[in-house]
Design a protein around this motif. Structure first.
Motif, mmCIF file in Angstrom:
data_model
loop_
_atom_site.group_PDB
_atom_site.id
_atom_site.type_symbol
_atom_site.label_atom_id
_atom_site.label_comp_id
_atom_site.label_asym_id
_atom_site.label_seq_id
_atom_site.Cartn_x
_atom_site.Cartn_y
_atom_site.Cartn_z
ATOM 1 N N PRO A 1 0.913 -1.154 0.022
ATOM 2 C CA PRO A 1 0.197 0.049 0.114
ATOM 3 C C PRO A 1 0.842 1.279 -0.082
ATOM 4 C CG PRO A 1 -0.877 -1.593 1.723
ATOM 5 C CD PRO A 1 0.582 -1.849 1.162
ATOM 6 N N ARG A 2 0.442 2.097 -0.745
ATOM 7 C CA ARG A 2 1.178 3.616 -0.921
ATOM 8 C C ARG A 2 -0.149 4.727 -0.829
ATOM 9 N NH1 ARG A 2 3.191 1.987 -5.521
ATOM 10 N NH2 ARG A 2 3.600 0.048 -4.587
ATOM 11 N N LYS A 3 0.297 5.904 -0.832
ATOM 12 C CA LYS A 3 -0.666 7.117 -1.336
ATOM 13 C C LYS A 3 -0.477 7.218 -2.595
ATOM 14 C CE LYS A 3 0.379 9.692 3.069
ATOM 15 N NZ LYS A 3 0.984 10.780 3.696
ATOM 16 N N VAL A 4 -1.686 7.643 -2.935
ATOM 17 C CA VAL A 4 -2.012 8.097 -4.381
ATOM 18 C C VAL A 4 -2.150 9.574 -4.746
ATOM 19 C CG1 VAL A 4 -3.524 7.490 -6.290
ATOM 20 C CG2 VAL A 4 -3.121 5.567 -4.877
ATOM 21 N N GLY A 5 -1.562 9.984 -5.662
ATOM 22 C CA GLY A 5 -1.626 11.427 -5.926
ATOM 23 C C GLY A 5 -0.482 12.321 -5.311
ATOM 24 N N ASP A 6 -0.009 11.837 -4.327
ATOM 25 C CA ASP A 6 1.068 12.765 -3.686
ATOM 26 C C ASP A 6 2.161 12.961 -4.598
ATOM 27 O OD1 ASP A 6 3.129 13.411 -2.159
ATOM 28 O OD2 ASP A 6 2.645 12.415 -0.490
ATOM 29 N N THR A 7 2.361 14.157 -4.807
ATOM 30 C CA THR A 7 3.560 14.551 -6.150
ATOM 31 C C THR A 7 5.070 14.113 -5.500
ATOM 32 O OG1 THR A 7 3.455 16.923 -5.148
ATOM 33 C CG2 THR A 7 2.174 16.703 -7.026
ATOM 34 N N VAL A 8 5.136 14.005 -4.238
ATOM 35 C CA VAL A 8 6.488 13.829 -3.605
ATOM 36 C C VAL A 8 6.563 12.149 -3.500
ATOM 37 C CG1 VAL A 8 8.048 14.034 -1.592
ATOM 38 C CG2 VAL A 8 6.659 15.775 -2.456
ATOM 39 N N ARG A 9 5.547 11.478 -2.623
ATOM 40 C CA ARG A 9 5.587 10.107 -2.470
ATOM 41 C C ARG A 9 4.686 9.211 -3.250
ATOM 42 N NH1 ARG A 9 4.542 8.560 3.416
ATOM 43 N NH2 ARG A 9 5.905 6.719 2.663
ATOM 44 N N GLY A 10 3.907 9.980 -4.362
ATOM 45 C CA GLY A 10 3.141 9.226 -5.063
ATOM 46 C C GLY A 10 3.803 8.017 -6.048
ATOM 47 N N LEU A 11 5.058 8.494 -6.350
ATOM 48 C CA LEU A 11 5.691 7.508 -7.481
ATOM 49 C C LEU A 11 6.765 6.898 -6.208
ATOM 50 C CD1 LEU A 11 6.545 9.748 -10.316
ATOM 51 C CD2 LEU A 11 4.976 7.914 -10.080
ATOM 52 N N ARG A 12 6.400 5.296 -6.220
ATOM 53 C CA ARG A 12 7.277 4.542 -5.083
ATOM 54 C C ARG A 12 7.857 3.484 -5.808
ATOM 55 N NH1 ARG A 12 5.911 5.680 0.202
ATOM 56 N NH2 ARG A 12 7.821 4.696 0.429
ATOM 57 N N ASN A 13 8.777 2.599 -5.197
ATOM 58 C CA ASN A 13 8.943 1.498 -5.437
ATOM 59 C C ASN A 13 8.844 0.724 -4.091
ATOM 60 O OD1 ASN A 13 10.078 0.584 -8.030
ATOM 61 N ND2 ASN A 13 11.630 2.313 -7.808
ATOM 62 N N LYS A 14 7.673 0.471 -4.025
ATOM 63 C CA LYS A 14 7.297 -0.096 -2.602
ATOM 64 C C LYS A 14 6.731 -1.453 -2.862
ATOM 65 C CE LYS A 14 5.174 0.866 1.850
ATOM 66 N NZ LYS A 14 4.286 1.737 2.562
ATOM 67 N N TRP A 15 7.371 -2.568 -3.387
ATOM 68 C CA TRP A 15 6.838 -3.849 -3.598
ATOM 69 C C TRP A 15 8.086 -4.858 -3.529
ATOM 70 C CZ3 TRP A 15 9.709 -6.518 -7.361
ATOM 71 C CH2 TRP A 15 10.698 -5.757 -8.123
ATOM 72 N N SER A 16 7.974 -6.124 -3.487
ATOM 73 C CA SER A 16 8.842 -7.110 -3.528
ATOM 74 C C SER A 16 8.336 -8.337 -4.062
ATOM 75 C CB SER A 16 8.940 -7.485 -2.003
ATOM 76 O OG SER A 16 9.711 -6.644 -1.047
ATOM 77 N N PHE A 17 9.259 -9.029 -4.538
ATOM 78 C CA PHE A 17 9.064 -10.169 -5.225
ATOM 79 C C PHE A 17 8.463 -11.096 -4.530
ATOM 80 C CE2 PHE A 17 11.872 -9.025 -8.875
ATOM 81 C CZ PHE A 17 11.082 -9.260 -9.821
ATOM 82 N N ALA A 18 7.485 -12.022 -4.766
ATOM 83 C CA ALA A 18 7.094 -13.140 -4.111
ATOM 84 C C ALA A 18 7.458 -14.668 -4.867
ATOM 85 C CB ALA A 18 5.552 -13.178 -3.731
ATOM 86 N N SER A 19 8.011 -15.554 -4.299
ATOM 87 C CA SER A 19 8.301 -16.523 -4.976
ATOM 88 C C SER A 19 7.099 -17.734 -5.000
ATOM 89 C CB SER A 19 9.474 -17.446 -4.315
ATOM 90 O OG SER A 19 9.603 -18.741 -4.953
ATOM 91 N N VAL A 20 6.479 -17.766 -6.033
ATOM 92 C CA VAL A 20 5.111 -18.606 -5.934
ATOM 93 C C VAL A 20 5.368 -19.877 -6.987
ATOM 94 C CG1 VAL A 20 3.698 -16.700 -5.484
ATOM 95 C CG2 VAL A 20 4.237 -17.157 -7.896
ATOM 96 N N ASN A 21 4.775 -20.958 -6.525
ATOM 97 C CA ASN A 21 4.545 -22.353 -7.329
ATOM 98 C C ASN A 21 3.764 -21.676 -8.480
ATOM 99 O OD1 ASN A 21 6.265 -23.720 -5.499
ATOM 100 N ND2 ASN A 21 4.388 -24.292 -4.512
ATOM 101 N N MET A 22 4.415 -22.309 -9.711
ATOM 102 C CA MET A 22 3.758 -22.006 -11.130
ATOM 103 C C MET A 22 3.419 -23.608 -11.633
ATOM 104 S SD MET A 22 4.998 -19.872 -14.248
ATOM 105 C CE MET A 22 3.505 -19.331 -15.400
ATOM 106 N N PRO A 23 2.024 -24.039 -11.670
ATOM 107 C CA PRO A 23 1.702 -25.363 -11.906
ATOM 108 C C PRO A 23 1.828 -25.647 -13.244
ATOM 109 C CG PRO A 23 -0.205 -23.975 -11.801
ATOM 110 C CD PRO A 23 1.027 -23.113 -11.645
ATOM 111 N N ILE A 24 3.018 -25.463 -13.713
ATOM 112 C CA ILE A 24 3.279 -26.154 -15.163
ATOM 113 C C ILE A 24 3.213 -27.665 -15.249
ATOM 114 C CG2 ILE A 24 5.131 -26.121 -17.061
ATOM 115 C CD1 ILE A 24 5.866 -23.419 -16.295
ATOM 116 N N GLY A 25 3.672 -28.354 -14.217
ATOM 117 C CA GLY A 25 3.796 -29.907 -14.207
ATOM 118 C C GLY A 25 2.550 -30.487 -13.978
#
Length: 512
Positions: free
Chosen positions: A347-371
Motif C-alpha cells: 500500500p501507498r498514497k495515491v496522487g502525492d507528488t512527492v511520495r506518489g511514485l514509489r518502489n514499494k514492492w517485493s518479489f514473491a516466489s510462487v509455485n507455477m503449476p506447469i507440471g
C-alpha cells in the motif's frame, strides 16, 4: 677620523645572510600551510555540500529498491544490457500516431511529480534524487519512423527498442517517450513510455494513467484508489510471531533453494544464465475480460489466477507437443518444480507528488503449476498458491529484510543475491488492471496497451484495457523453440477451462 661637514659616515654593517634565509623560509612555510588549510577547508566543505546540499538543492535519498534499480540490480557477470532496468509501456494506435507536439503537451502533467523532475545522483556509494530547477521537457520525446503493414512489423521495432538504453543524458530525469511513426499509413503505430524502474513500480506508473490519458470525450479519467488504503489495515498477520519467524527464514533461504526443473524456458545449466541480448516479444491473443471473469466466477478463483494458470497450461501444452519426457511421463507431475517471481505491490498514497511514485514492492516466489496435469487442476493449484500468499506476511517480511538488511550490504553482495534468486526460478509474472473504458492519448484513441520488460528470465506482462487483456512474453526464442505457439496453447487452455467449468462458449467468445 672626526666627522666633518664633508666627511662620509661609514656604511652600516651588512645583515647576516641567515636573516634573509629565515625570512624567506618563514614566508614559504606560511604560504604552504595556508594553502593546505584552504584546501582542507575546501574539501571538507565540498563533502559537506555533497552530503548536506545547500538550500538551493533539493535532494532526497532513495529507498533500497529504487537505489538497486538506479545502480543496476544484477552483477556484471549477468551481462544485462542495458544495465538499467527500463519499463516499456507500449501504447498502440490503429493508424496514424499522434503528433510530436501533441505528445509533448500530453506528458506535461507528469512533471507535477518530483521524480519526473529529478535526476539520479550517486554520492559516496549512496543514491539520491536531485530535483532539477529547470530542464528541457521536450528532450524527453523522441521520434522514429518505420515502414510496416501489420502488428508483426510494429513488434519487430518494439523488440529493438526494448533493449535500448534511454536516449536522454544522465543529468536528465531518466525517462522518455518514443514516438514510432508508421510511414506506410496503413499499419499500426505506437508510443513507448520508457521509464527507469528507479522512478517507480508498476502500480505507481498505472496510477499515472489518469494524468496523461483521457476518455473519448476528452475528459479526465477517474483516479483509482485501490492502493490508497491505510497500511495499518493491511498487516494483521504480522502479529503472529511464529508465522513471522517462518517467513523470515524462508526469505533468507530463497537465494539458496533448489533450482527449478528445466522446462525449456531457460538454459539447462541455470548457474550460467546470462542476458544474451536475444529477446523476442511473443504476443498472446487478446482475450475478453468478461470471459476471464466468467471462468473466475465458475471456478471460485480470481482473474489473476485464471491468467496465471492459463499461462502455465500453455507452457505445459508446448512441452507435451515437443515430447518433453518431463511432461509426458505419467508420474512427472509431482517431480516438476517450477516457480515464478511475482511482484507484489504494498500500500501507498495515491496522487502525492512527492511520495506518489514509489518502489514499494517485493518479489514473491510462487509455485507455477506447469507440471500439474489438467487445466482445472492447474487453476486450483494456482488459486491455492495465491490464496496462501495473500494470507501470509512473507511479502511484508521480504520488504523489511530488503530495507533493513539489503540496504546495508555492499552492492556486490546485494546484486549477487538478486541473481541467485532469479536463476532459481522460471518466470517473472506481472499483471496490472488498467482503465475499463476506452481512452485516448495525445488526442488519438488507444487500441491496446502492453508492458514490455527485457529481463534476465522470461517476463510476462498482462494489462487490461476497456474489457480486454493484453498479454505478452519477452524471452529468448533460441532457448525456447516453438515459443510463438504459446499464444495458441493459451487459448486452448482457456477453451478447456470453459468446458470443464460448464461454460458453453466458442473461440470467438474468448478473443477480444
Amino acid at each position: 677620523m672626526p666627522f666633518g661637514r664633508f666627511s662620509t659616515p661609514p656604511p652600516p654593517p651588512p645583515a647576516p645572510a641567515t636573516t634573509d634565509l629565515a625570512f624567506l623560509t618563514a614566508m614559504i612555510s606560511t604560504a604552504v600551510v595556508g594553502l593546505l588549510v584552504i584546501q582542507c577547508i575546501f574539501i571538507s566543505r565540498r563533502k559537506a555540500r555533497a552530503l548536506q546540499p545547500s538550500p538551493a538543492v533539493v535532494r532526497r535519498s532513495m529507498s533500497f529498491c529504487s537505489a538497486a534499480c538506479a545502480d543496476g540490480p544484477m552483477p556484471d557477470h549477468a551481462k544485462m544490457s542495458p544495465q538499467d532496468p527500463i519499463i516499456n509501456a507500449v501504447v498502440l494506435f490503429e493508424g496514424e500516431a499522434p503528433t510530436r507536439a501533441a505528445v509533448e503537451t500530453a506528458i506535461l502533467p507528469l512533471f507535477k511529480f518530483e521524480r519526473f523532475r529529478s535526476r539520479k545522483v550517486k554520492i559516496h556509494d549512496e543514491w539520491y534524487w536531485e530535483l532539477l530547477p529547470s530542464f528541457d521537457t521536450k528532450m524527453h520525446v523522441i521520434e522514429e519512423s518505420f515502414q510496416g503493414v501489420d502488428m508483426d512489423d510494429l513488434f519487430r521495432q518494439l523488440e529493438v527498442w526494448s533493449k535500448k538504453p534511454l536516449h536522454v543524458p544522465t543529468e536528465a530525469p531518466p525517462f522518455e517517450f518514443a514516438l514510432l511513426r508508421n510511414e506506410s499509413r496503413r499499419g499500426p503505430s505506437a508510443v513507448i513510455c520508457r521509464v527507469n524502474h528507479a522512478i517507480g513500480d508498476g502500480v505507481s506508473l498505472a496510477n499515472l494513467i489518469p494524468y496523461v490519458f483521457k476518455g473519448l470525450d476528452g475528459q479526465s479519467l477517474p483516479t483509482k484508489e485501490k492502493f490508497s488504503r491505510r497500511e495499518t489495515g493491511f498487516m494483521p498477520t504480522l502479529r503472529n510471531p511464529f508465522t513471522l519467524l517462518a517467513s523470515f527464514f524462508k526469505v533468507l533461504g530463497t537465494p539458496s533453494t533448489a533450482f527449478d526443473t528445466d522446462v525449456g524456458l531457460t538454459i539447462p545449466d541455470k548457474k550460467q544464465i546470462t542476458f544474451t541480448g536475444r529477446r523476442s516479444i511473443v504476443r498472446i491473443p487478446t482475450v475478453k475480460l468478461s470471459f476471464i471473469k466468467s471462468v473466475k466466477n465458475a471456478a471460485g478463483v480470481t482473474v489473476n489466477d485464471v491468467v496465471f494458470a492459463a499461462l502455465a497450461g500453455a507452457v505445459h501444452r508446448l512441452r507435451v507437443a515437443m515430447q518433453d519426457p518431463v511432461m509426458t511421463d505419467p508420474l512427472s507431475g509431482s517431480k516438476v518444480r517450477t516457480r515464478a517471481l511475482m511482484p507484489v505491490a504494498l500500500p501507498r498514497k495515491v496522487g502525492d507528488t512527492v511520495r506518489g511514485l514509489r518502489n514499494k514492492w517485493s518479489f514473491a516466489s510462487v509455485n507455477m503449476p506447469i507440471g500439474v496435469k489438467g487445466s482445472l487442476e492447474r487453476l486450483h493449484a494456482a488459486h491455492a498458491t495465491t490464496t496462501a500468499l495473500k494470507n501470509s506476511p512473507i511479502v511484508m517480511v521480504q520488504n523489511m529484510v530488503e530495507t533493513l538488511v539489503g540496504a546495508r550490504l555492499p552492492w556486490s553482495v546485494a546484486k549477487q543475491t538478486a541473481y541467485d534468486t532469479f536463476v532459481r526460478h522460471t518466470f517473472v509474472f506481472s499483471n496490472l488492471p488498467g482503465p475499463d473504458v476506452p481512452i485516448t492519448f495525445a488526442g488519438k484513441e488507444v487500441s491496446g496497451l502492453y508492458m514490455v520488460f527485457a529481463n534476465l528470465l522470461p517476463q510476462v506482462g498482462a494489462l487490461s484495457l476497456n474489457g480486454r487483456i493484453f498479454t505478452c512474453l519477452v524471452l529468448d526464442e533460441e532457448v525456447t523453440p516453438g515459443a510463438r505457439d504459446l499464444g495458441k496453447y493459451f487459448i486452448d487452455e482457456l477453451m478447456d477451462l470453459a468446458d470443464r467449468t460448464g461454460l458453453n462458449v466458442k473461440k470467438e467468445d474468448i478473443l477480444g
